[in-house]
Structures are given as structure tokens and as C-alpha cells.
Design an enzyme around this catalytic site. Structure first.
Site, mmCIF file in Angstrom:
data_model
loop_
_atom_site.group_PDB
_atom_site.id
_atom_site.type_symbol
_atom_site.label_atom_id
_atom_site.label_comp_id
_atom_site.label_asym_id
_atom_site.label_seq_id
_atom_site.Cartn_x
_atom_site.Cartn_y
_atom_site.Cartn_z
ATOM 1 N N ARG A 1 0.841 -1.201 0.000
ATOM 2 C CA ARG A 1 0.000 0.000 0.000
ATOM 3 C C ARG A 1 0.878 1.254 0.000
ATOM 4 O O ARG A 1 0.575 2.241 -0.664
ATOM 5 C CB ARG A 1 -0.892 0.014 1.246
ATOM 6 C CG ARG A 1 -1.993 -1.013 1.190
ATOM 7 C CD ARG A 1 -3.029 -0.758 2.262
ATOM 8 N NE ARG A 1 -2.741 -1.414 3.518
ATOM 9 C CZ ARG A 1 -3.342 -2.526 3.948
ATOM 10 N NH1 ARG A 1 -4.264 -3.104 3.209
ATOM 11 N NH2 ARG A 1 -3.042 -3.047 5.110
ATOM 12 N N PHE B 1 -11.427 -4.841 -5.768
ATOM 13 C CA PHE B 1 -11.449 -5.745 -4.606
ATOM 14 C C PHE B 1 -10.943 -4.965 -3.378
ATOM 15 O O PHE B 1 -10.014 -5.386 -2.696
ATOM 16 C CB PHE B 1 -10.575 -6.987 -4.828
ATOM 17 C CG PHE B 1 -10.863 -7.735 -6.097
ATOM 18 C CD1 PHE B 1 -11.885 -8.685 -6.143
ATOM 19 C CD2 PHE B 1 -10.123 -7.495 -7.254
ATOM 20 C CE1 PHE B 1 -12.151 -9.381 -7.318
ATOM 21 C CE2 PHE B 1 -10.390 -8.182 -8.427
ATOM 22 C CZ PHE B 1 -11.412 -9.134 -8.469
ATOM 23 N N ASP C 1 -15.905 -3.168 -4.759
ATOM 24 C CA ASP C 1 -15.963 -4.470 -4.085
ATOM 25 C C ASP C 1 -17.389 -4.995 -4.257
ATOM 26 O O ASP C 1 -18.342 -4.216 -4.261
ATOM 27 C CB ASP C 1 -15.623 -4.328 -2.594
ATOM 28 C CG ASP C 1 -15.235 -5.649 -1.953
ATOM 29 O OD1 ASP C 1 -14.050 -5.846 -1.652
ATOM 30 O OD2 ASP C 1 -16.143 -6.508 -1.761
ATOM 31 N N ASP D 1 -6.514 -6.858 -6.334
ATOM 32 C CA ASP D 1 -6.146 -7.682 -5.164
ATOM 33 C C ASP D 1 -7.299 -8.631 -4.836
ATOM 34 O O ASP D 1 -7.965 -8.481 -3.813
ATOM 35 C CB ASP D 1 -5.831 -6.758 -3.976
ATOM 36 C CG ASP D 1 -5.350 -7.538 -2.765
ATOM 37 O OD1 ASP D 1 -4.830 -8.657 -2.937
ATOM 38 O OD2 ASP D 1 -5.508 -7.038 -1.630
ATOM 39 N N CYS E 1 -3.138 -13.983 -3.647
ATOM 40 C CA CYS E 1 -2.883 -14.438 -2.274
ATOM 41 C C CYS E 1 -3.183 -15.933 -2.148
ATOM 42 O O CYS E 1 -3.277 -16.455 -1.045
ATOM 43 C CB CYS E 1 -3.680 -13.625 -1.270
ATOM 44 S SG CYS E 1 -5.445 -13.727 -1.507
HETATM 45 N N1 SAH Z 1 -7.382 -5.218 -1.102
HETATM 46 C C1 SAH Z 1 -8.008 -5.449 0.172
HETATM 47 C C2 SAH Z 1 -8.226 -6.916 0.466
HETATM 48 C C3 SAH Z 1 -9.022 -7.639 -0.599
HETATM 49 S S1 SAH Z 1 -9.863 -9.045 -0.007
HETATM 50 C C4 SAH Z 1 -7.175 -4.774 1.275
HETATM 51 O O1 SAH Z 1 -6.077 -4.282 1.011
HETATM 52 O O2 SAH Z 1 -7.636 -4.747 2.403
HETATM 53 C C5 SAH Z 1 -10.827 -9.491 -1.380
HETATM 54 C C6 SAH Z 1 -12.108 -8.678 -1.554
HETATM 55 O O3 SAH Z 1 -12.674 -9.058 -2.807
HETATM 56 C C7 SAH Z 1 -13.195 -8.941 -0.530
HETATM 57 O O4 SAH Z 1 -13.538 -7.740 0.117
HETATM 58 C C8 SAH Z 1 -14.399 -9.474 -1.334
HETATM 59 O O5 SAH Z 1 -15.643 -8.954 -0.885
HETATM 60 C C9 SAH Z 1 -14.088 -8.967 -2.722
HETATM 61 N N2 SAH Z 1 -14.655 -9.744 -3.843
HETATM 62 C C10 SAH Z 1 -14.760 -11.077 -3.963
HETATM 63 N N3 SAH Z 1 -15.245 -11.415 -5.183
HETATM 64 C C11 SAH Z 1 -15.437 -10.252 -5.852
HETATM 65 C C12 SAH Z 1 -15.913 -9.934 -7.168
HETATM 66 N N4 SAH Z 1 -16.276 -10.880 -8.014
HETATM 67 N N5 SAH Z 1 -15.964 -8.632 -7.516
HETATM 68 C C13 SAH Z 1 -15.598 -7.653 -6.656
HETATM 69 N N6 SAH Z 1 -15.150 -7.909 -5.411
HETATM 70 C C14 SAH Z 1 -15.066 -9.187 -5.007
#
Ligand code: SAH
Length: 395
Positions: free
Chosen positions: A214, A230, A252, A299, A339
Site C-alpha cells: 500500500r 477488490f 468491491d 487484489d 494471495c
Molecule cells: N485489497 C483489500 C483486500 C481484498 S480481499 C485490502 O487491502 O484490504 C478481497 C475482496 O474481494 C473482498 O472484500 C471481497 O468482498 C471482494 N470480492 C470477492 N469477489 C469479488 C468480485 N467478483 N468482484 C468484486 N469484489 C469481489
């Protein structure tokens, strides 16, 4: 007498190399008056009766998770020493005690010689997550050990293992405080504030593992139009805002996450209208988006939870990245992550490079990213390396 597991002949080799797992196929038989119960602490011997290790026993392909290769008692003092050692590592690498930071991963499973256990610290609250029955059985001792090591600094230990313990063990575990209660829910990272929802949020409430990545987004954000895909609680978005982005859009699929990102942006940058968040599916959003972004962050959640899902996961990464390459503006920067532990660095690179080729973009690697130092990888357990990322310059 401690219950004992005798290995098949020749199966002690991986233990001699300090690998912390014993697979069920390596077990010859068990000894002891009482039958083994999941979560039991067992002593492991070679086929010719030599002491090898002590660990937690569990039903499943990993039969024993090794706690120590020395003969010693696994008691309160043992847990205290291990937790104190984990804290000492974080202190010595400057993760703990750094101004503007009160958040870190204190225990990262095998990376801290505590297989099956994760502990994250958010200010004066510790959030503990057991991935093995053994750690679940020891949860109160662990919480007590945390209290002993941190003293007054720690006000609460929250236990959050409902979704991480093996379902078949039928432990009926509910999330809750093991002791204390949290008075606030703000965690500080590099001087930025984040509401942490450890009660209902994903994982332990926040993705500490992206801290350094970040900070890199912040470095590149100046004057850019940023898409944080995401976004969850909006970690990357808040850093991009501080870095001077022209605009930041967070996406998200979870409406709850979008509420959290809005709250976090507002908390750090009240009234700043450079940011907007959208509750939408990532693929749909990218397909339809009109905005011309020149910094995109991808992500996604782990696409492969297991090795057998690898093929589909790689296709998922390729498809997602191809869409980003197709849409990103010339001179754009793409931060792309995986991840999934089952997807290794090489696999991930191949998926991303395939995507670039599909979109017919010229791409350079600026950085190769990974999990931060408070998520250490035990060199005898390379499986612990899970987060990988690429920062790419797209012509
Ligand atoms: N980048 C974030 C962590 C991501 S976790 C950070 O730094 O904190 C992954 C996220 O993807 C979750 O919040 C989940 O709700 C979202 N997600 C899962 N499938 C998705 C989709 N098809 N489209 C958009 N978001 C999605």
C-alpha cells in the site's frame, strides 16, 4: 504419559530437515492407554524409537503439526516463550514501536514456529485465529500467555475461529472475547487510521499483509486516476489519496465493504470528494467502465483454495488481468496480486504475462512484491509464502 506416534521407517527424514508437518501416511501406529483425540499433544518417534518432535495431532492429511523438535513440556510457559519470541522479532525489525503504527501480525503460523495459529494486533486488541484443533484446545493458555507478555498494553483478546477450524471436528466454536473487551476499533498504519471490524470482518478484520505494498501505491499515486479493485476496507484507496491521486475509485462486490471503505476515507480525508466507492462485481465493472484509469490495483480473494483448483484459478487470474491490460491507459501502472498459496510465483507470472499478450500490451516489471516481514516464511516450510504481486508499467 504423553500419547505417542510412531512413524513408518524412513519417514523421519522431513522432520530432520525441520519440516513442521507430518502427513497421515507417515504414521505407522500410535501408543498410549487412551485413544487419540483431535487436538492432543503427541510425542513423535522414529520407527526405531528415537525422539523426533512434539506436536498437535489432528484427523486429516496433516496428522501432526510440530510445535518443537526438542523434548520439553508444552505448558503455559512454553506458549509465553513462543509469543515473547514472536514479539521480539517484530520489535527487532521495527514493525512494533514504529511511530504511527499500532498494527501488526504477531504470530504467523509456521513462520513463528506456531503452526495453526495466527494472531494480529490492532492497538490494544489481539485477534487470535486457530486453524488447527490443537491451537483451539490451547486457546485459553495462549490468551493468558498474551496477557503475560504484553501486560497493561493489551486490553482484550478476541477469538475468531468460527470459519477457520476444520468443519468436521464439530467444535461448535463461536467467535468472542476470551478476555477483556475492546473500547475502540481504530488501527493505525503508517499514520493512517482504519476502522477494523474484527467481529464481522474478513480474516482478522484487516489485511495487514498489504501494508508495504500500500505504501508503494502511495508513492506512485500522485496525479493519477486510481481504480482499487477488490478494495475491502479500502487500504490501497486511503494510501492513494494521501499520495495525491487525482481521483480514487474503490470497487468491491460486498456492500458492507463499500460502507467500510467510505467510512475509512471519510475518517482520514473528511469532505474530500476525490473518492467514490461502488458495490459491484469486478468483472462487470471493468467491462462497463468509462473512466480512464492509469493506476489499477487488482487484489482479488484467493482464487485457488486448494491445489486441485489450480487450473481454474490460473484462468481466473489471466482473465482478470487481461481485462485490466485492455482498459488501462497508456503509461499506466498495474498493481496485481495473488494471495492463493497454491498458486506459486511462476504460475502467477505466467498468468499475468499471458494476459498482457492477450491484450497486446507492452509491459515492463517495476517491482516484484510479496508479504511483509511480520508474515515471515519458515525456510523449512516454503508453503508459508503466499502473497505475491507484480507492479507493471503498461505502455
Ligand atoms: N485489497 C483489500 C483486500 C481484498 S480481499 C485490502 O487491502 O484490504 C478481497 C475482496 O474481494 C473482498 O472484500 C471481497 O468482498 C471482494 N470480492 C470477492 N469477489 C469479488 C468480485 N467478483 N468482484 C468484486 N469484489 C469481489
Amino acid at each position: 504419559m504423553m500419547k505417542t506416534i510412531i512413524l513408518r521407517k524412513g519417514k523421519e527424514e522431513s522432520l530432520r530437515r525441520y519440516h513442521p508437518w507430518i502427513f497421515s501416511g507417515a504414521v505407522h501406529h500410535t501408543e498410549g492407554n487412551d485413544p487419540l483425540e483431535e487436538g492432543d499433544i503427541v510425542e513423535v518417534l522414529s520407527s526405531d524409537g528415537r525422539f523426533l518432535a512434539i506436536g498437535h495431532w489432528q484427523i486429516g492429511s496433516i496428522a501432526v503439526r510440530v510445535l518443537t523438535f526438542k523434548r520439553q513440556r508444552i505448558d503455559q510457559a512454553f506458549w509465553r516463550r513462543r509469543i515473547a519470541a514472536a514479539l521480539e522479532v517484530r520489535r527487532s525489525i521495527g514493525v512494533v514501536g514504529k511511530e504511527g503504527n499500532d498494527t501488526c501480525r504477531l504470530v504467523h503460523g509456521e513462520g513463528d514456529n506456531l503452526p495453526g495459529l495466527v494472531i494480529d494486533i490492532y492497538g490494544s486488541t489481539a485477534v487470535m485465529q486457530a486453524h488447527s484443533v490443537g491451537m483451539h484446545v490451547c486457546r485459553h493458555e495462549l490468551a493468558e500467555a498474551l496477557r503475560e507478555v504484553f501486560g497493561e498494553k493489551l486490553k482484550a483478546v478476541y477469538y475468531k475461529s468460527e470459519s477457520t477450524l476444520p468443519f468436521k471436528a464439530q467444535l461448535g466454536q463461536e467467535n468472542g472475547f476470551l478476555w477483556g473487551e475492546s473500547s475502540d476499533d481504530i488501527a493505525y498504519e503508517n499514520g493512517l487510521a482504519f476502522h477494523i471490524d474484527w467481529l464481522k470482518g474478513q480474516k482478522t478484520g484487516f489485511f495487514i499483509d498489504q501494508r508495504d505494498n500500500r505504501a508503494l501505491v502511495e508513492r506512485y499515486a500522485h496525479g493519477r486516476r486510481v481504480l482499487n479493485m477488490f478494495c475491502y476496507t479500502g487500504g490501497f484507496s486511503v494510501y492513494a489519496m494521501r499520495g495525491g491521486a487525482e481521483l480514487v475509485h474503490s470497487v468491491d462486490s460486498s456492500a458492507k465493504a463499500v460502507e467500510l471503505v467510505d467510512a475509512n476515507v471519510e475518517y482520514n480525508f473528511p469532505g474530500d470528494n476525490r473518492h467514490a466507492a461502488f458495490a459491484e462485481d469486478a468483472f462487470r465493472y471493468m467491462e462497463q467502465m468509462q473512466e480512464e484509469y492509469n493506476l489499477i490495483i487488482l487484489d482479488p480473494p484467493a482464487f485457488a483454495k486448494h491445489k486441485d483448483a489450480l487450473h481454474n484459478a490460473l484462468r481466473g487470474y489471466t482473465k482478470l488481468n487481461a481485462k485490466a491490460f485492455e482498459k488501462i491507459q497508456p503509461g499506466g501502472i498495474l498493481f496485481t496480486f495473488s494471495c492463493s498459496q497454491a498458486v506459486d510465483k511462476e504460475h502467477f507470472r505466467t498468468a499475468v504475462f499471458t494476459a498482457a499478450a492477450m491484450a497486446r500490451r507492452k509491459v515492463r516489471i517495476l517491482h516484484q512484491l510479496h508479504q511483509p516481514a511480520d508474515h515471515p516464511v519458515n525456510i523449512y516450510h516454503p508453503e508459508g509464502e503466499y502473497l505475491k504481486g507484480l507492479v507493471l508499467y503498461v505502455e
